[in-house]
Design a protein around this motif. Structure first.
Motif, PDB file in Angstrom:
ATOM      1  N   GLY A 107       0.790  -1.154  -0.030  1.00  0.00           N
ATOM      2  CA  GLY A 107      -0.036   0.030  -0.055  1.00  0.00           C
ATOM      3  C   GLY A 107       0.952   1.159   0.145  1.00  0.00           C
ATOM      4  N   LYS A 108       2.033   0.933  -0.343  1.00  0.00           N
ATOM      5  CA  LYS A 108       2.959   2.341  -0.211  1.00  0.00           C
ATOM      6  C   LYS A 108       2.520   3.378  -1.348  1.00  0.00           C
ATOM      7  CE  LYS A 108       6.986   0.602  -1.587  1.00  0.00           C
ATOM      8  NZ  LYS A 108       6.282  -0.548  -2.206  1.00  0.00           N
ATOM      9  N   THR A 109       1.992   3.086  -2.506  1.00  0.00           N
ATOM     10  CA  THR A 109       1.658   4.039  -3.439  1.00  0.00           C
ATOM     11  C   THR A 109       0.508   5.050  -2.885  1.00  0.00           C
ATOM     12  OG1 THR A 109       2.476   2.798  -5.241  1.00  0.00           O
ATOM     13  CG2 THR A 109       1.032   4.374  -5.842  1.00  0.00           C
ATOM     14  N   THR A 110      -0.477   4.234  -2.282  1.00  0.00           N
ATOM     15  CA  THR A 110      -1.554   4.733  -1.642  1.00  0.00           C
ATOM     16  C   THR A 110      -1.094   5.861  -0.673  1.00  0.00           C
ATOM     17  OG1 THR A 110      -2.953   3.016  -2.186  1.00  0.00           O
ATOM     18  CG2 THR A 110      -3.852   4.623  -0.744  1.00  0.00           C
ATOM     19  N   VAL A 111      -0.149   5.220   0.003  1.00  0.00           N
ATOM     20  CA  VAL A 111       0.349   6.405   1.118  1.00  0.00           C
ATOM     21  C   VAL A 111       1.025   7.591   0.474  1.00  0.00           C
ATOM     22  CG1 VAL A 111       1.899   6.575   3.166  1.00  0.00           C
ATOM     23  CG2 VAL A 111       0.719   4.419   2.764  1.00  0.00           C
ATOM     24  N   VAL A 112       1.668   7.311  -0.509  1.00  0.00           N
ATOM     25  CA  VAL A 112       2.734   8.267  -1.294  1.00  0.00           C
ATOM     26  C   VAL A 112       1.261   9.353  -1.627  1.00  0.00           C
ATOM     27  CG1 VAL A 112       3.900   9.085  -3.222  1.00  0.00           C
ATOM     28  CG2 VAL A 112       4.437   7.088  -1.766  1.00  0.00           C
ATOM     29  N   ILE A 113       0.319   8.892  -2.334  1.00  0.00           N
ATOM     30  CA  ILE A 113      -0.752   9.545  -3.032  1.00  0.00           C
ATOM     31  C   ILE A 113      -1.340  10.585  -1.719  1.00  0.00           C
ATOM     32  CG2 ILE A 113      -3.027   9.793  -4.021  1.00  0.00           C
ATOM     33  CD1 ILE A 113      -2.072   7.160  -5.541  1.00  0.00           C
ATOM     34  N   ASP A 114      -1.621  10.299  -0.850  1.00  0.00           N
ATOM     35  CA  ASP A 114      -2.376  10.704   0.370  1.00  0.00           C
ATOM     36  C   ASP A 114      -1.149  11.832   0.598  1.00  0.00           C
ATOM     37  OD1 ASP A 114      -4.326  10.633   2.705  1.00  0.00           O
ATOM     38  OD2 ASP A 114      -2.669  10.880   3.736  1.00  0.00           O
ATOM     39  N   LEU A 115      -0.069  11.564   1.118  1.00  0.00           N
ATOM     40  CA  LEU A 115       1.062  12.561   1.540  1.00  0.00           C
ATOM     41  C   LEU A 115       1.324  13.666   0.290  1.00  0.00           C
ATOM     42  CD1 LEU A 115       3.559  10.256   3.404  1.00  0.00           C
ATOM     43  CD2 LEU A 115       1.503  11.790   4.404  1.00  0.00           C
ATOM     44  N   VAL A 116       1.047  13.494  -0.918  1.00  0.00           N
ATOM     45  CA  VAL A 116       1.337  14.162  -2.022  1.00  0.00           C
ATOM     46  C   VAL A 116       0.204  15.227  -2.024  1.00  0.00           C
ATOM     47  CG1 VAL A 116       1.194  14.636  -4.397  1.00  0.00           C
ATOM     48  CG2 VAL A 116       2.809  12.895  -3.215  1.00  0.00           C
ATOM     49  N   GLN A 117      -1.079  14.800  -1.660  1.00  0.00           N
ATOM     50  CA  GLN A 117      -2.191  15.717  -1.696  1.00  0.00           C
ATOM     51  C   GLN A 117      -2.143  16.506  -0.594  1.00  0.00           C
ATOM     52  OE1 GLN A 117      -5.248  12.260  -2.005  1.00  0.00           O
ATOM     53  NE2 GLN A 117      -5.686  13.162  -3.942  1.00  0.00           N
ATOM     54  N   ARG A 118      -1.708  15.847   0.575  1.00  0.00           N
ATOM     55  CA  ARG A 118      -1.452  16.941   1.890  1.00  0.00           C
ATOM     56  C   ARG A 118      -0.588  18.081   1.698  1.00  0.00           C
ATOM     57  NH1 ARG A 118      -4.223  14.633   6.112  1.00  0.00           N
ATOM     58  NH2 ARG A 118      -5.213  12.873   5.769  1.00  0.00           N
ATOM     59  N   LEU A 119       0.377  17.559   1.156  1.00  0.00           N
ATOM     60  CA  LEU A 119       1.514  18.605   0.881  1.00  0.00           C
ATOM     61  C   LEU A 119       1.100  19.759  -0.262  1.00  0.00           C
ATOM     62  CD1 LEU A 119       4.774  16.233   0.716  1.00  0.00           C
ATOM     63  CD2 LEU A 119       4.451  18.061   2.462  1.00  0.00           C
ATOM     64  N   SER A 120       0.464  19.290  -1.231  1.00  0.00           N
ATOM     65  CA  SER A 120      -0.002  20.066  -2.067  1.00  0.00           C
ATOM     66  C   SER A 120      -0.918  21.033  -1.705  1.00  0.00           C
ATOM     67  CB  SER A 120      -0.779  19.498  -3.333  1.00  0.00           C
ATOM     68  OG  SER A 120       0.500  18.500  -4.157  1.00  0.00           O
ATOM     69  N   ALA A 121      -1.734  20.684  -0.751  1.00  0.00           N
ATOM     70  CA  ALA A 121      -2.621  21.631  -0.067  1.00  0.00           C
ATOM     71  C   ALA A 121      -2.082  22.701   0.822  1.00  0.00           C
ATOM     72  CB  ALA A 121      -3.794  20.649   0.863  1.00  0.00           C
ATOM     73  N   ARG A 122      -0.811  22.287   1.340  1.00  0.00           N
ATOM     74  CA  ARG A 122      -0.067  23.156   1.953  1.00  0.00           C
ATOM     75  C   ARG A 122       0.714  24.451   1.256  1.00  0.00           C
ATOM     76  NH1 ARG A 122       2.761  20.642   7.261  1.00  0.00           N
ATOM     77  NH2 ARG A 122       1.230  19.380   8.252  1.00  0.00           N
ATOM     78  N   GLY A 123       0.484  24.039  -0.222  1.00  0.00           N
ATOM     79  CA  GLY A 123       1.104  25.201  -0.957  1.00  0.00           C
ATOM     80  C   GLY A 123       2.565  24.513  -1.297  1.00  0.00           C
TER      81      GLY A 123
END
Length: 325
Positions: A57-73
């Motif tokens: 499930g690493k890729t799903t974790v990466v997608i989640d963190l990418v979205q959160r980082l992008s939301a932080r600008g």
């Protein structure tokens, strides 16, 4: 590749004992390799890795963190080897030009969320990413790759299988000894219920918890029987997730991880679905490996990561971004 049954059976003795000398060699090589100094990037580097072969499930974790980082600008870029790791000098994934056969299915999927760089040497792809404007980097896998220094290492474990029989390849599913991996990790993320006692090995290492949830279910699969197929690390997990979401599975066909679907597979799937008056359904990662004219006939059902404590991922990113690169 279908993993041998003894990899998941801690009670098995014959094959693990017979293969133990090879496993000691693999563990020793991994330990020596990780002593090599890596390049220190001028931006923070977060590694989402695992200690075992196969999907956790690493890729799903990466997608989640990418979205959160992008939301932080922030401007995250993902570094990944790509299935096969053929690009030694590193390239940026272009979904309009590249295929799964060229760069891998996971990089194509990740490229829908942020820039993705594929290459075997993470220090090379990290340099490319930084030059292209990345202000933080996420490694999808690479926990056993020493070429790039990590700011924060998150070790991901599938709670259903844990560390298998606890043995290193080929005596078991591990790429290195559990104790060696835990010594380099900053936190352990367990996806699902810990069914094997994996957290008992963690000592003082922080343990985080999350689950996978089916998402974006197309209307075409809600009220029809489905023929589901998947070539991922654990296809049965996908099938159970569909059933848990209330879908009716007429058939479920597992394929090997990263399976390259051939014309005969497509013809078989179409014939089966037509005979059962069912809708074909697969994972977004599998869809990246389908021929375009066939893909339009297949519904995609993805998964998202659900953190058991919603505050945990943001605190994790605070630590990651606040730590010196």
């Amino acid at each position: 590749m279908t993993p041998p049954a003894f990899w998941g059976n801690p009670q098995a003795r014959f094959w693990p004992t017979l293969l133990a000398p090879l496993a000691w060699g693999v563990a020793g090589i991994a330990r020596r390799r990780m002593r090599r100094p890596g390049w220190q990037a001028p931006v923070p580097v977060l590694c989402c890795g695992n200690v075992s072969v196969g999907g956790v499930g690493k890729t799903t974790v990466v997608i989640d963190l990418v979205q959160r980082l992008s939301a932080r600008g922030r401007n995250p870029h993902v570094l990944t080897r790509g299935y096969g790791g053929r690009e030694a000098n590193g390239i940026r994934v272009n979904p309009a030009r590249h295929t799964a056969r060229q760069v891998g299915d996971e990089p194509l999927l990740l490229a829908e969320y942020c820039p993705v760089w594929v290459g075997g040497d993470r220090s090379v792809t990290a340099r490319h990413a930084v030059q292209a404007g990345a202000d933080c980097l996420i490694m999808d896998d690479g926990f056993q790759n020493p070429s790039l220094q990590k700011t924060f290492s998150l070790l991901v474990v599938d709670g259903a299988v844990g560390f298998g029989n606890g043995r290193v390849l080929p005596a078991g599913p591990l790429r290195e000894r559990v104790e060696d991996a835990l010594a380099r990790a900053d936190a352990l993320l367990v996806i699902g219920t810990d069914q094997t006692g994996a957290v008992e090995h963690t000592a003082a290492l922080p343990v985080l918890w999350a689950d996978l949830e089916q998402c974006a279910i197309p209307p075409s699969v809600v009220h029809r029987p489905c023929v589901a197929f998947a070539g991922i690390g654990r296809p049965e997990k996908f099938f159970k997730g569909l059933q848990g979401a209330g879908l009716s599975l007429a058939r479920a066909l597992p394929y090997p991880d990263h399976y390259a679907y051939k014309r005969r597979d497509i013809e078989r799937l179409l014939a089966l679905a037509n005979g059962l008056d069912a809708q074909l359904v697969t994972t977004p990662k599998d869809a990246m490996r389908l021929l375009p004219d066939f893909r339009k006939n297949v519904a995609e059902v993805g998964v998202r990561l659900v953190w058991q404590d919603p505050t945990v991922p943001e605190r994790l990113l605070d630590m990651f971004l606040g730590a010196p690169a």
